[in-house]
Scaffold this motif. Structure first.
Motif, short mmCIF file in Angstrom:
data_model
loop_
_atom_site.label_atom_id
_atom_site.label_comp_id
_atom_site.label_asym_id
_atom_site.label_seq_id
_atom_site.Cartn_x
_atom_site.Cartn_y
_atom_site.Cartn_z
N LYS A 144 -7.43 0.34 3.46
CA LYS A 144 -7.28 -0.01 4.87
C LYS A 144 -8.10 -1.27 5.18
O LYS A 144 -7.63 -2.17 5.88
N THR A 163 0.84 -1.20 0.00
CA THR A 163 0.00 0.00 0.00
C THR A 163 0.87 1.25 0.00
O THR A 163 0.55 2.25 -0.66
N LYS A 200 -14.43 -14.02 7.99
CA LYS A 200 -13.97 -12.67 7.64
C LYS A 200 -13.98 -12.47 6.12
O LYS A 200 -14.31 -11.40 5.62
N ASP A 230 -6.24 -4.22 3.67
CA ASP A 230 -4.98 -4.50 4.37
C ASP A 230 -5.23 -5.10 5.75
O ASP A 230 -4.48 -5.97 6.21
N GLU A 231 -6.27 -4.63 6.44
CA GLU A 231 -6.46 -5.01 7.84
C GLU A 231 -7.52 -6.08 8.03
O GLU A 231 -7.50 -6.80 9.02
N GLN A 232 -8.47 -6.18 7.10
CA GLN A 232 -9.61 -7.08 7.32
C GLN A 232 -9.68 -8.21 6.30
O GLN A 232 -10.57 -9.05 6.39
N LYS A 277 -19.49 -7.40 1.60
CA LYS A 277 -19.35 -5.94 1.68
C LYS A 277 -19.02 -5.36 0.29
O LYS A 277 -19.59 -4.34 -0.11
N ARG A 311 -8.66 5.17 0.17
CA ARG A 311 -7.85 4.78 1.33
C ARG A 311 -8.67 4.01 2.37
O ARG A 311 -8.14 3.15 3.06
N TYR A 312 -9.94 4.35 2.48
CA TYR A 312 -10.83 3.59 3.37
C TYR A 312 -10.81 2.11 2.95
O TYR A 312 -10.64 1.20 3.77
N TYR A 351 -17.52 -12.01 4.99
CA TYR A 351 -17.94 -10.65 5.33
C TYR A 351 -17.41 -9.67 4.28
O TYR A 351 -18.13 -8.79 3.80
N ARG A 358 -11.96 7.85 0.01
CA ARG A 358 -12.75 6.62 -0.20
C ARG A 358 -11.81 5.47 -0.57
O ARG A 358 -11.95 4.35 -0.09
#
Lengths: 253, 253
Positions: B99, B68, B164, B102-104, B171, B95-96, B167, B93
């Motif tokens: 993130k 990233t 996860k 990268d994290e979820q 999404k 970057r949201y 999910y 948007r």
């Protein structure tokens, strides 16, 4: 131009985007969201941020969430007092550290904070009421975190979190031997990031780690952070948490 | 101007910064790092990236790590063919979603990949040799991941990872009902991010989830991604993994 900042106490996530707003001299309307009253999960707030989390920046109606995203946004829109290096290599160094703080630090400090503070709140709620509150939480992971806070985080998880925090403070200590600030010779969002999660409270929360002796550069850096007028002003915000829960402002541990 | 890209097979992290390089028409020297020979932990590579991980971008001697961060760097330095929206709200948007990926998403897809692929490699190594290899890994978390891959991830952890992933695909499916691409009406780094972890392989890796039926928009988006010349070119890179381990290129599952 109108900026509205929805936030809780000036610590962790709420502190992290408050400091840049003040550093940049941006006038903003402060909207306090009372996490003790679960305002972040109430319909009026979820209408603003469907994830039901603080802080939120509303800039002329554009809703920006997640502190690292908010802070990059503020750099893009208000670049005059820069907190992100203008040279791309410097910006990359800053983002490397932001990523480290977001992914390797935040959750672990947060776990200890939740264990000590949110656990007390969660256990003070009667079962039926607790289940009703849980149903309102939009993010499944947050529901899990609340339930875990209520039943208590495991010793193994807490010990792992402490290990991660120790790794992080040692890494920052080593970096500060080479550069004045975390991402280089300039004060950046990376400093604000690490300070918001670890700098404010790590010595007080973990006296057993002996941070003062172990990390003298980190301690000096923390003092430099605190002496910045914008940081001091953010930290001077009222601590509205119940007296027994003032883990972060230092009145309780 | 010289760009050097150190990478493994064109999938996950290695794919994620390769696509932007090709999309932008940037000539780069490709340096293949053989993860099966643990080249990423060898002194010559650790001298380049002390964390011992691929990919790495070397731009005229400036070393940039973490995909990233690399991708934002490429936007800063080579903005001509933009993969990051130029308006700040659009960038936020993107970057949201970055993130979120990268994290979820990343770690959970990675766990299944490691369970199926790296586990086989780790178990094929004799104990003494395995311990010697472990000592060379710079990041403690990576050492833990290798050891867990060898002993096997727990069923509970794998089930949680699958949850996860489900999910995340739901999404993204919901988002694609509103916008043509993940972060809005333009193709951005967020699409490249999600595609590199989930888009390439999620249907093949998790046939039991019935993604094809459950997420028709995601499937159509995946096809649109694959039909982009830059993406096709990146995916056409040689799969040098052993035939029995070709989870990602589709020859093995």
């Amino acid at each position: 131009m109108t900026l509205k900042y929805y936030h809780a106490e000036p610590l962790a996530n709420s502190l992290k985007s408050m400091i840049p707003l003040i550093e940049k001299g941006l006038p903003y309307e402060s909207v306090y969201v009372d996490l003790h009253k679960f305002e972040q999960h109430q319909p009026w707030f979820v209408a603003i941020n469907p994830e039901g989390q603080v802080p939120v920046l509303d800039h002329d109606g554009a809703i920006i969430t997640h502190t690292t995203v908010i802070n990059e946004y503020l750099e893009d829109v208000f670049p005059d007092i820069p907190l992100r290096p203008r040279d791309p290599v410097g910006a990359a160094r800053m983002r490397y550290w932001n990523k480290f703080c977001d992914e390797q630090v935040m959750n672990y400090v947060s776990m200890h904070g939740w264990h000590r503070m949110v656990g007390i709140i969660a256990r003070s709620i009667e079962s039926g009421e607790f289940e009703r509150l849980m149903e309102r939480i939009p993010l499944p992971d947050q529901r899990t975190k609340w339930r875990t806070a209520r039943s208590g985080f495991s010793e193994a998880d807490l010990a792992h979190a402490t290990e991660k925090i120790l790794y992080a403070v040692d890494k920052v200590e080593a970096q500060l031997a080479h550069t004045a600030w975390i991402a280089g010779d300039a004060y950046t969002l990376a400093d604000i990031n690490f300070f918001s999660y670890c700098g404010v409270s790590v010595e007080r929360m973990f006296p057993e780690l002996g941070i003062g002796k172990r990390c003298p550069r980190l301690v000096a850096w923390t003092e430099r952070m605190r002496s910045r007028p914008a940081v001091a002003r953010a930290l001077a915000g009222e601590d509205r948490t119940a007296p027994g829960l003032r883990t972060w402002s230092g009145e309780a541990r």
